[in-house]
Motif scaffolding. Sequence first.
Motif, short mmCIF file in Angstrom:
data_model
loop_
_atom_site.label_atom_id
_atom_site.label_comp_id
_atom_site.label_asym_id
_atom_site.label_seq_id
_atom_site.Cartn_x
_atom_site.Cartn_y
_atom_site.Cartn_z
N UNK A 1 0.84 -1.20 0.00
CA UNK A 1 0.00 0.00 0.00
C UNK A 1 0.88 1.25 0.00
N UNK A 2 0.54 2.19 -0.87
CA UNK A 2 1.25 3.47 -0.89
C UNK A 2 0.63 4.39 0.15
N UNK A 3 1.37 4.64 1.22
CA UNK A 3 0.84 5.44 2.32
C UNK A 3 1.11 6.92 2.09
N UNK A 4 0.12 7.74 2.40
CA UNK A 4 0.33 9.19 2.36
C UNK A 4 0.57 9.74 3.77
N UNK A 5 0.21 8.95 4.78
CA UNK A 5 0.47 9.27 6.18
C UNK A 5 0.98 8.02 6.87
N UNK A 6 1.73 8.17 7.95
CA UNK A 6 2.35 6.99 8.56
C UNK A 6 1.40 6.18 9.46
N UNK A 7 1.68 4.88 9.51
CA UNK A 7 1.13 4.01 10.54
C UNK A 7 2.11 4.02 11.70
N UNK A 8 1.62 4.26 12.91
CA UNK A 8 2.48 4.28 14.09
C UNK A 8 1.95 3.26 15.10
N UNK A 9 2.86 2.47 15.65
CA UNK A 9 2.48 1.41 16.58
C UNK A 9 3.32 1.53 17.85
N UNK A 10 2.66 1.54 18.99
CA UNK A 10 3.36 1.57 20.29
C UNK A 10 2.90 0.37 21.11
N UNK A 11 3.84 -0.47 21.51
CA UNK A 11 3.54 -1.64 22.32
C UNK A 11 4.31 -1.55 23.63
#
Length: 382
Positions: A119-129
């Motif tokens: 997928x071409x992202x225009x905004x970031x996916x952010x993950x906090x664990x």
Amino acid sequence: MSATLDILDRLIAYDTVSETSNLDLVAYIETFLKVRGFEVHRIEDPVGEKAGLYAQKGPKGDGILLSAHTDVVPVEGQNWTRDPFRLTRDGDRFYGRGTTDMKGYVASVLAMADRAVDVALREPIKIALSYDEEIGCVGLQRMLERLVPMLGQPKACFVGEPTEMQVAIGHKGKAALRAVCHGQSGHSALAPKFVNALHLANDFLSELRALQDFYASNGNRDLAYSVPYSTFHVGMMSGGRALNIIPDTAELTFEYRHLVSDLGKDILARIQEAAGKVSARYQSLCSGASVEVEQYNAYPGLDVAETDGIVPYAQKLSQSAATTKVAFGTEAGFFSALGIPTVVCGPGSMEGQGHKADEYIEQAQLNACDVMMDRILQDLSR
């Protein structure tokens, strides 16, 4: 759904009860995300036995933050009828420790990360664990110093605690405290001549009950909660070494859970005032008599206005028209305090399954979470 279940099967197999290390699970997730193009940062605890993760993929920008914890509560003393650390299926239910709280959500997030590869992202996916959430949101507090500079300012944060996919806009804050009461030791045959520390503890407990009555009658109220006011609870009380020795020390461990509108600092001041009142009552008999109160942990509450823009946005992504407030605490208050629009929304029922034997999650809940993740991915790629 198949990918989510495959990942959940792996996650459940890791025994990440809070008192054990989570590093094997962290290594699995770290590799999983790196292979899929995520920039991953491991944030170790001070002694290196546990770790949290922050991962990001896509261009620089606001994006959406997906937050979860990796630890689970113990299984000892519970009557499990199946292996708690092996995912098993019975009809539309998937059993295992953490399926609801909250590895089901983590599995859905990771499955979405896998779908994001092409997928071409225009905004970031952010993950906090995080880690050690189950013992008072301890891990995230230790992570924040390193985490905050990496987070930026996401346009939304979804903390995936189980809400049956409803959008939760509030929960109470909590503080954990310890009161040590000092009296005098002596022979029990001469008990009236000495100050029994358990007497101070009993009087201080009565003061806490009076504070409960005050907040129940005069504190702020929020009818969205089943208990609509701030609460006090004494969980442990101890003192004394033998029947014929007057106790010179006694200890109470207690908590308060407060509405955001009842400021924690004000409640703590009232508790300290109560401790001083009890201390003064006995100091004419013994100058060393005292009640010393220490607050050793706390986490903030969450209170999002219905009119806040995050609410309809979260409802759109989750396809849930309902909002709710939950009885349990989460890490959401920390992110909200950073100015990040935050809600709690995840699969499963905390009341129905959280912290219980034979914990399970229903397939429909995982399906709904996967669909929400697809909508998030679509929103970030438009």
